[in-house]
Scaffold this motif. Structure first.
Motif, PDB file in Angstrom:
ATOM      1  N   THR A  32       5.365  -2.357  -4.179  1.00  0.00           N
ATOM      2  CA  THR A  32       6.673  -2.852  -4.605  1.00  0.00           C
ATOM      3  C   THR A  32       7.765  -2.335  -3.683  1.00  0.00           C
ATOM      4  O   THR A  32       7.930  -1.131  -3.506  1.00  0.00           O
TER       5      THR A  32
ATOM      6  N   ALA B  57       2.510  -0.513  -7.754  1.00  0.00           N
ATOM      7  CA  ALA B  57       3.598   0.448  -7.525  1.00  0.00           C
ATOM      8  C   ALA B  57       3.836   0.716  -6.038  1.00  0.00           C
ATOM      9  O   ALA B  57       4.970   0.668  -5.563  1.00  0.00           O
ATOM     10  N   LYS B  58       2.769   0.971  -5.299  1.00  0.00           N
ATOM     11  CA  LYS B  58       2.923   1.309  -3.875  1.00  0.00           C
ATOM     12  C   LYS B  58       3.231   0.089  -3.011  1.00  0.00           C
ATOM     13  O   LYS B  58       3.640   0.229  -1.864  1.00  0.00           O
TER      14      LYS B  58
ATOM     15  N   ARG C 230       7.196  -0.226 -10.644  1.00  0.00           N
ATOM     16  CA  ARG C 230       7.082   1.067  -9.969  1.00  0.00           C
ATOM     17  C   ARG C 230       6.149   2.044 -10.689  1.00  0.00           C
ATOM     18  O   ARG C 230       5.871   3.128 -10.184  1.00  0.00           O
ATOM     19  N   ASN C 231       5.685   1.632 -11.860  1.00  0.00           N
ATOM     20  CA  ASN C 231       4.712   2.436 -12.603  1.00  0.00           C
ATOM     21  C   ASN C 231       3.356   1.751 -12.732  1.00  0.00           C
ATOM     22  O   ASN C 231       2.463   2.270 -13.389  1.00  0.00           O
TER      23      ASN C 231
END
Length: 159
Positions: A73, A70-71, A64-65
């Protein structure tokens, strides 16, 4: 009763690796679910719950980082049999597409030596059930033995 696809995989022939578990269409979008199999099913001892729980926290935080993933996941979580994890990405992927990010993730876990993210009493539903050193050892083993030497048998379910 409909058969579950993952129950049709021959676990006696399954290697440790990264597999496309399924692809689901939601509207016009595709979600790809991956089976990250860190243990040989029914051969190796399953992961300890505490180490697996910590790995879940570390992987979810990592994904998520991540600048690129991230986008995309949707989900990261443990298998009930404690032999691996499920990871869901938004998009249509094959195993080779995610090798790099999974290698990065397991290297991140192998080297992680800080406070476990989200592991406090106010953030976690079982905050006492963590084992950072166990998580690090599991990540190192999988990275060294599987991720650093992937073959086709580690990327495609057995026929």
């Amino acid at each position: 009763m409909k058969k579950i696809d993952s129950f049709q995989v021959d676990h006696s022939r399954l290697k440790r690796g990264i597999y496309v578990s399924r692809k689901d269409t939601v509207g016009s979008e595709i979600l790809t679910s991956f089976d990250i199999r860190t243990k040989l099913p029914n051969v190796e001892p399953a992961m300890e719950i505490e180490a697996m729980h910590t790995m879940e926290h570390l992987c979810a935080t990592f994904l998520r980082n991540h600048d690129d993933w991230a986008k995309k996941t949707v989900y990261f979580g443990p298998m009930g049999c404690c032999t691996g994890f499920y990871m869901i990405f938004h998009g249509d992927y094959v195993s080779k597409d995610v090798v790099g990010v999974i290698q990065e993730m397991f290297k991140f876990m192998s080297d992680f030596n800080e406070e476990i993210p989200g592991a406090g009493i106010n953030e976690c539903g079982n905050y006492k059930s963590h084992d950072l050193e166990g998580a690090r050892q599991e990540a190192k083993k999988f990275y060294k033995e599987v991720l650093s030497n992937l073959k086709e048998e580690n990327l495609n379910y057995p026929e």
